[in-house]
Enzyme design. Sequence first.
Site, PDB file in Angstrom:
ATOM      1  N   ALA A 131       0.840  -1.199   0.000  1.00 28.56           N
ATOM      2  CA  ALA A 131       0.000   0.000   0.000  1.00 28.56           C
ATOM      3  C   ALA A 131       0.869   1.241   0.000  1.00 28.56           C
ATOM      4  O   ALA A 131       1.476   1.571   1.010  1.00 28.56           O
ATOM      5  CB  ALA A 131      -0.923   0.007   1.221  1.00 28.56           C
ATOM      6  N   SER A 133       0.382   4.648  -2.656  1.00 27.94           N
ATOM      7  CA  SER A 133      -0.578   5.721  -2.891  1.00 27.94           C
ATOM      8  C   SER A 133      -1.996   5.320  -2.520  1.00 27.94           C
ATOM      9  O   SER A 133      -2.833   6.174  -2.237  1.00 27.94           O
ATOM     10  CB  SER A 133      -0.531   6.133  -4.368  1.00 27.94           C
ATOM     11  OG  SER A 133       0.756   6.608  -4.723  1.00 27.94           O
ATOM     12  N   ILE A 158      10.008   4.754   4.783  1.00 26.58           N
ATOM     13  CA  ILE A 158       9.733   5.801   5.765  1.00 26.58           C
ATOM     14  C   ILE A 158      10.940   6.730   5.883  1.00 26.58           C
ATOM     15  O   ILE A 158      12.004   6.354   6.388  1.00 26.58           O
ATOM     16  CB  ILE A 158       9.385   5.198   7.143  1.00 26.58           C
ATOM     17  CG1 ILE A 158       8.259   4.161   6.995  1.00 26.58           C
ATOM     18  CG2 ILE A 158       8.995   6.315   8.106  1.00 26.58           C
ATOM     19  CD1 ILE A 158       7.020   4.665   6.277  1.00 26.58           C
ATOM     20  N   TYR A 234      -9.083  11.904   7.005  1.00 26.77           N
ATOM     21  CA  TYR A 234      -9.388  13.323   6.833  1.00 26.77           C
ATOM     22  C   TYR A 234      -8.246  14.200   7.342  1.00 26.77           C
ATOM     23  O   TYR A 234      -7.957  15.255   6.766  1.00 26.77           O
ATOM     24  CB  TYR A 234     -10.694  13.661   7.546  1.00 26.77           C
ATOM     25  CG  TYR A 234     -11.855  12.827   7.043  1.00 26.77           C
ATOM     26  CD1 TYR A 234     -12.482  13.138   5.842  1.00 26.77           C
ATOM     27  CD2 TYR A 234     -12.290  11.700   7.736  1.00 26.77           C
ATOM     28  CE1 TYR A 234     -13.530  12.369   5.359  1.00 26.77           C
ATOM     29  CE2 TYR A 234     -13.329  10.917   7.267  1.00 26.77           C
ATOM     30  CZ  TYR A 234     -13.946  11.259   6.076  1.00 26.77           C
ATOM     31  OH  TYR A 234     -14.971  10.483   5.592  1.00 26.77           O
ATOM     32  N   GLU A 243       2.101  19.688   1.827  1.00 29.23           N
ATOM     33  CA  GLU A 243       3.223  18.767   1.669  1.00 29.23           C
ATOM     34  C   GLU A 243       3.641  18.693   0.203  1.00 29.23           C
ATOM     35  O   GLU A 243       4.840  18.716  -0.128  1.00 29.23           O
ATOM     36  CB  GLU A 243       2.835  17.377   2.170  1.00 29.23           C
ATOM     37  CG  GLU A 243       2.560  17.285   3.666  1.00 29.23           C
ATOM     38  CD  GLU A 243       2.010  15.926   4.064  1.00 29.23           C
ATOM     39  OE1 GLU A 243       2.224  14.964   3.300  1.00 29.23           O
ATOM     40  OE2 GLU A 243       1.361  15.825   5.122  1.00 29.23           O
ATOM     41  N   ARG A 244       2.646  18.594  -0.680  1.00 29.30           N
ATOM     42  CA  ARG A 244       2.943  18.467  -2.114  1.00 29.30           C
ATOM     43  C   ARG A 244       3.490  19.772  -2.676  1.00 29.30           C
ATOM     44  O   ARG A 244       4.342  19.757  -3.572  1.00 29.30           O
ATOM     45  CB  ARG A 244       1.682  18.014  -2.855  1.00 29.30           C
ATOM     46  CG  ARG A 244       1.381  16.552  -2.566  1.00 29.30           C
ATOM     47  CD  ARG A 244       0.034  16.083  -3.043  1.00 29.30           C
ATOM     48  NE  ARG A 244      -0.086  14.637  -2.789  1.00 29.30           N
ATOM     49  CZ  ARG A 244      -1.222  13.964  -2.770  1.00 29.30           C
ATOM     50  NH1 ARG A 244      -2.371  14.589  -2.978  1.00 29.30           N
ATOM     51  NH2 ARG A 244      -1.226  12.665  -2.532  1.00 29.30           N
ATOM     52  N   LEU A 338      24.006  18.003 -21.751  1.00 34.30           N
ATOM     53  CA  LEU A 338      24.850  19.122 -22.174  1.00 34.30           C
ATOM     54  C   LEU A 338      26.269  19.026 -21.608  1.00 34.30           C
ATOM     55  O   LEU A 338      27.196  19.603 -22.172  1.00 34.30           O
ATOM     56  CB  LEU A 338      24.211  20.443 -21.757  1.00 34.30           C
ATOM     57  CG  LEU A 338      22.990  20.875 -22.587  1.00 34.30           C
ATOM     58  CD1 LEU A 338      22.240  22.002 -21.890  1.00 34.30           C
ATOM     59  CD2 LEU A 338      23.419  21.299 -23.988  1.00 34.30           C
ATOM     60  N   GLU A 368       1.153   9.907 -11.666  1.00 32.15           N
ATOM     61  CA  GLU A 368      -0.091   9.298 -12.151  1.00 32.15           C
ATOM     62  C   GLU A 368      -1.251   9.563 -11.189  1.00 32.15           C
ATOM     63  O   GLU A 368      -2.380   9.854 -11.608  1.00 32.15           O
ATOM     64  CB  GLU A 368       0.112   7.798 -12.352  1.00 32.15           C
ATOM     65  CG  GLU A 368       1.063   7.442 -13.490  1.00 32.15           C
ATOM     66  CD  GLU A 368       2.534   7.707 -13.168  1.00 32.15           C
ATOM     67  OE1 GLU A 368       3.326   7.852 -14.122  1.00 32.15           O
ATOM     68  OE2 GLU A 368       2.893   7.780 -11.974  1.00 32.15           O
TER      69      GLU A 368
END
Length: 380
Positions: A131, A133, A158, A234, A243-244, A338, A368
């Site tokens: 488990a 996402s 973690i 929640y 966080e994102r 480069l 995704e």
Amino acid sequence: MKRSIFEIEHEQLRATAQQFIAREVRPNAQKWEQARIVDRSAYLAAARYGLIGFNLPEDHGGGGSDDFRFNAVVVEELARFGFLTPALSVHNDIVAPYLRDLATPDQQRRWLPGYVAGELIGAIAMSEPGAGSDLAGIRTSAVRSGDDWILSGYKTFISAGINSDLIIVVARTDPHAGHKGFSLFVVERGMKGFERGRKLDKLGQPAQDTAELRFSDVRVPADNLLGEANRGFYHLMANLPSERLSIAIAAVAGARETYCRTLQYAKDRTAFGQSIGRFQHNRFVLAELDTELDIAQHYLDRCLQALLDKEFTAIDAAKAKWWCTELAKRVVDACLQLHGGYGYMNEYKVARDYVDTRVQTIYGGTTEIMKDIIGRSLGL
């Protein structure tokens, strides 16, 4: 490019972060990388510089600010240096808000002074072998037993899993309630039945400890329940947008630094009697990267303003997270190209940037998953 989103107090913290990196991180970075773990002294030093706990209550030694721009400048400077970003970001941007918003007054008295001082290190344990996402696949469980909860399960990937003293563990407390059956528990270092497994051997970011954690009938006091029972999902959803955003900010800041070093390399390196940057193809590539990074930065600054205005949404966060991390991946890949053969040599930082950047499209929710969140918001 001048950025109007920041004020003088944010730039003062940026200068402090730069001093911290120069004096405390740069001299130790190679040693910590060879040891494959950041020494705990880094957290203590960060606290001395005021780079930890600025978003935690003043009553417990924190700065008392919920202005995420302070988080942003610390993340940007660490990402530019290319070291320690995940460690302090987990501590400040991920774990700290849970302790600030969900911990009871008694829990805050117990944990926050040490947390702000860098003496207690935080982690959050969500992912499991089956488990990532998909939270619905979480099998770690907690069952009430008198004044305690009996916690059993296994977590992996973690961040700060080895160093951490306070681990927020996501566990299923009602097996029949779906996403309404999760709760959050704070497991403390030394609790009987809590064991740390392997420190995982990763493709990049070797100094950032990432570990497996085992919980074998750990008796967690009811006083260590964080937030409300069966409301864990929640609680997680409330914190994920910021966080994102933090991950997106780090991605663009790090990619911009890689780009700047590559631009200078393109001016200095010669081939066929001219600098390689003067070849039309290379000049076009550098022009494209510069443009895309500027556009991404503008969007991130708009996101920061929306967060300040309490208008930032999970959809905004998903857009920022997937676009900016995918952009960083493309920028660093182009920069390595480069550099030619030198780009494949570890003595050049672009090679290390290449492997360190790759995980950004994965942790915090994969590209995704981000696109799926956006797609569902369109009614698809």
